[in-house]
Design an enzyme around this catalytic site. Structure first.
Site, PDB file in Angstrom:
ATOM      1  N   LYS A  15     -35.134  10.227 -33.331  1.00  0.00           N
ATOM      2  CA  LYS A  15     -34.199   9.152 -32.690  1.00  0.00           C
ATOM      3  C   LYS A  15     -34.108   8.010 -34.121  1.00  0.00           C
ATOM      4  O   LYS A  15     -34.278   8.914 -35.332  1.00  0.00           O
ATOM      5  CB  LYS A  15     -34.605   8.643 -31.571  1.00  0.00           C
ATOM      6  CG  LYS A  15     -34.762   9.489 -30.493  1.00  0.00           C
ATOM      7  CD  LYS A  15     -34.809   8.902 -29.093  1.00  0.00           C
ATOM      8  CE  LYS A  15     -35.441  10.076 -28.155  1.00  0.00           C
ATOM      9  NZ  LYS A  15     -35.129   9.493 -26.721  1.00  0.00           N
ATOM     10  N   SER A  31     -40.030  13.200 -21.655  1.00  0.00           N
ATOM     11  CA  SER A  31     -41.556  12.635 -21.620  1.00  0.00           C
ATOM     12  C   SER A  31     -42.568  13.999 -21.595  1.00  0.00           C
ATOM     13  O   SER A  31     -43.435  13.649 -21.008  1.00  0.00           O
ATOM     14  CB  SER A  31     -41.387  11.801 -20.353  1.00  0.00           C
ATOM     15  OG  SER A  31     -40.689  10.647 -20.277  1.00  0.00           O
ATOM     16  N   ASN A  56     -37.462  14.973 -31.650  1.00  0.00           N
ATOM     17  CA  ASN A  56     -36.353  14.314 -32.100  1.00  0.00           C
ATOM     18  C   ASN A  56     -37.015  12.877 -32.479  1.00  0.00           C
ATOM     19  O   ASN A  56     -37.376  12.278 -31.516  1.00  0.00           O
ATOM     20  CB  ASN A  56     -35.492  14.319 -30.851  1.00  0.00           C
ATOM     21  CG  ASN A  56     -34.196  13.189 -30.891  1.00  0.00           C
ATOM     22  OD1 ASN A  56     -34.021  12.773 -31.876  1.00  0.00           O
ATOM     23  ND2 ASN A  56     -33.731  13.059 -29.830  1.00  0.00           N
ATOM     24  N   HIS A 113     -26.986  15.274 -27.253  1.00  0.00           N
ATOM     25  CA  HIS A 113     -28.038  14.295 -26.522  1.00  0.00           C
ATOM     26  C   HIS A 113     -27.512  13.398 -25.416  1.00  0.00           C
ATOM     27  O   HIS A 113     -26.488  12.823 -25.756  1.00  0.00           O
ATOM     28  CB  HIS A 113     -28.806  13.864 -27.729  1.00  0.00           C
ATOM     29  CG  HIS A 113     -30.269  13.369 -27.110  1.00  0.00           C
ATOM     30  ND1 HIS A 113     -30.260  11.979 -26.471  1.00  0.00           N
ATOM     31  CD2 HIS A 113     -31.392  13.726 -27.099  1.00  0.00           C
ATOM     32  CE1 HIS A 113     -31.629  11.927 -26.226  1.00  0.00           C
ATOM     33  NE2 HIS A 113     -32.315  12.843 -26.680  1.00  0.00           N
ATOM     34  N   GLU A 130     -28.172  10.236 -25.188  1.00  0.00           N
ATOM     35  CA  GLU A 130     -28.104   9.027 -25.566  1.00  0.00           C
ATOM     36  C   GLU A 130     -26.486   9.233 -26.424  1.00  0.00           C
ATOM     37  O   GLU A 130     -25.876   8.092 -26.407  1.00  0.00           O
ATOM     38  CB  GLU A 130     -29.259   8.714 -26.775  1.00  0.00           C
ATOM     39  CG  GLU A 130     -30.085   8.418 -25.935  1.00  0.00           C
ATOM     40  CD  GLU A 130     -31.808   8.520 -26.641  1.00  0.00           C
ATOM     41  OE1 GLU A 130     -31.702   8.907 -27.788  1.00  0.00           O
ATOM     42  OE2 GLU A 130     -32.621   8.652 -25.957  1.00  0.00           O
ATOM     43  N   GLY A 159     -37.486   9.356 -22.313  1.00  0.00           N
ATOM     44  CA  GLY A 159     -38.091   8.071 -22.537  1.00  0.00           C
ATOM     45  C   GLY A 159     -38.755   7.204 -21.626  1.00  0.00           C
ATOM     46  O   GLY A 159     -38.790   5.811 -21.879  1.00  0.00           O
ATOM     47  N   GLU A 197     -32.559  18.478 -20.430  1.00  0.00           N
ATOM     48  CA  GLU A 197     -33.247  17.218 -20.245  1.00  0.00           C
ATOM     49  C   GLU A 197     -32.818  16.408 -19.364  1.00  0.00           C
ATOM     50  O   GLU A 197     -31.597  15.816 -19.487  1.00  0.00           O
ATOM     51  CB  GLU A 197     -33.044  16.558 -21.650  1.00  0.00           C
ATOM     52  CG  GLU A 197     -33.381  17.240 -22.959  1.00  0.00           C
ATOM     53  CD  GLU A 197     -33.649  16.447 -24.131  1.00  0.00           C
ATOM     54  OE1 GLU A 197     -34.641  16.023 -24.732  1.00  0.00           O
ATOM     55  OE2 GLU A 197     -32.664  15.551 -24.503  1.00  0.00           O
TER      56      GLU A 197
HETATM   57  C1  PEP Z   1     -35.493  13.246 -26.169  1.00  0.00           C
HETATM   58  O1  PEP Z   1     -34.971  12.228 -26.623  1.00  0.00           O
HETATM   59  O2  PEP Z   1     -34.782  14.354 -26.112  1.00  0.00           O
HETATM   60  C2  PEP Z   1     -36.595  13.143 -25.387  1.00  0.00           C
HETATM   61  C3  PEP Z   1     -36.970  14.224 -24.863  1.00  0.00           C
HETATM   62  O3  PEP Z   1     -37.414  11.929 -25.408  1.00  0.00           O
HETATM   63  P1  PEP Z   1     -38.729  11.509 -24.605  1.00  0.00           P
HETATM   64  O4  PEP Z   1     -39.574  12.831 -25.173  1.00  0.00           O
HETATM   65  O5  PEP Z   1     -39.231  10.445 -25.323  1.00  0.00           O
HETATM   66  O6  PEP Z   1     -38.577  11.522 -23.116  1.00  0.00           O
END
Ligand code: PEP
Length: 250
Positions: free
Chosen positions: A11, A212, A9, A95, A97, A173, A167
């Site tokens: 973003k 992460s 992703n 997601h 966000e 992040g 998630e």
């Molecule tokens: C995400 O945005 O779906 C995500 C898992 O981000 P990150 O790997 O940066 O934590």
């Protein structure tokens, strides 16, 4: 038998030159990924460029969202048919966000999930609890509610053509990863919840972990029995790191 799926992703990151470099780097190494599926979800404006670049490879393309409507006065949105026309196979929906920064609630996420499916895209449904919800011990309630909102609109059968990404919001992040056991426990709960409605769908559905995940922790996370891949943010922006995660997936 489930095969794993690793999706990047991206973003709101990249430029035409940086995404070309990223895809070139991935194309150079992706043949070393033997069994896992690989997908990237670029910012929408780069989707045509990316689909053209990956067309003879095993890399699939997804969008980061999809409109709940198919056409009309919905300024700023992109319809499922448009994404399909430009070669998308997947659409991320829900997601964290989108939920937290843009106010998409469970009903809106379910409507976007439905729009993806009716336009031939496989939704990647993101679910997960916030830190305070984990601390309150309501993680299972939260992911249940998020899944139930989709089942209420689309039914359990819709999950035959969908991916779930667990998630935990506190891990996205932040550099804080759920421990393999913490993630496995929630994945097993999700699969068990689906199995109560349809054992076959539960057995076959890909449940990715996101939060992460990186080249250093992927192998351990992906070694857990109910973790079927990853949705990768930060580490998907470097070809070598992303490929290392894909290779850890198989
Ligand atoms: C995400 O945005 O779906 C995500 C898992 O981000 P990150 O790997 O940066 O934590």
């Amino acid at each position: 038998m489930r095969t794993k799926l690793v999706a990047g992703n991206w973003k709101l990151n990249g430029s035409l030159s940086s995404i070309r470099e990223l895809i070139d780097g991935m194309l150079a190494g992706v043949d070393a990924v033997k069994t896992a599926g690989v997908a990237v979800c670029p910012p929408a404006i780069y989707i045509p460029e990316v689909t053209a670049m990956v067309k003879d490879s095993k890399i699939a393309v997804g969008s980061q969202n999809v409109c709940d409507q198919d056409s009309g006065a919905y300024t700023g949105e992109i319809a499922g048919a448009m994404l399909k026309e430009f070669g998308c196979e997947y659409a991320i929906v829900g997601h964290s966000e989108r939920r937290s920064l843009y106010g998409e609630d469970d009903a809106m996420v379910a409507a976007r999930f439905a729009a993806a499916r009716r336009n031939g895209l496989k939704p990647i449904l993101c679910i997960g609890e916030k830190l305070e919800e984990r601390e309150q011990g309501v993680t299972e309630d939260v992911v249940s509610r998020q899944i139930d909102a989709v089942i209420a609109v689309e039914g359990i059968s819709a999950f035959a053509d969908a991916v779930i990404a667990y998630e935990p919001v506190w891990a996205i992040g932040t550099g804080k990863t759920a421990s393999p056991q913490q993630a496995q426990d929630v994945h097993a709960f999700i699969r068990g919840k689906l199995a109560a409605l349809d054992a076959g769908i539960a057995e076959n559905i890909i449940i990715q972990y996101g939060g992460s995940m990186n080249a250093g922790n992927a192998e351990e996370l992906l070694g857990m029995p109910d973790i079927d891949g990853g949705l990768i943010g930060g580490a998907s922006l470097k070809a070598a790191d992303f490929l290392a995660i894909c290779q850890a997936a198989g």
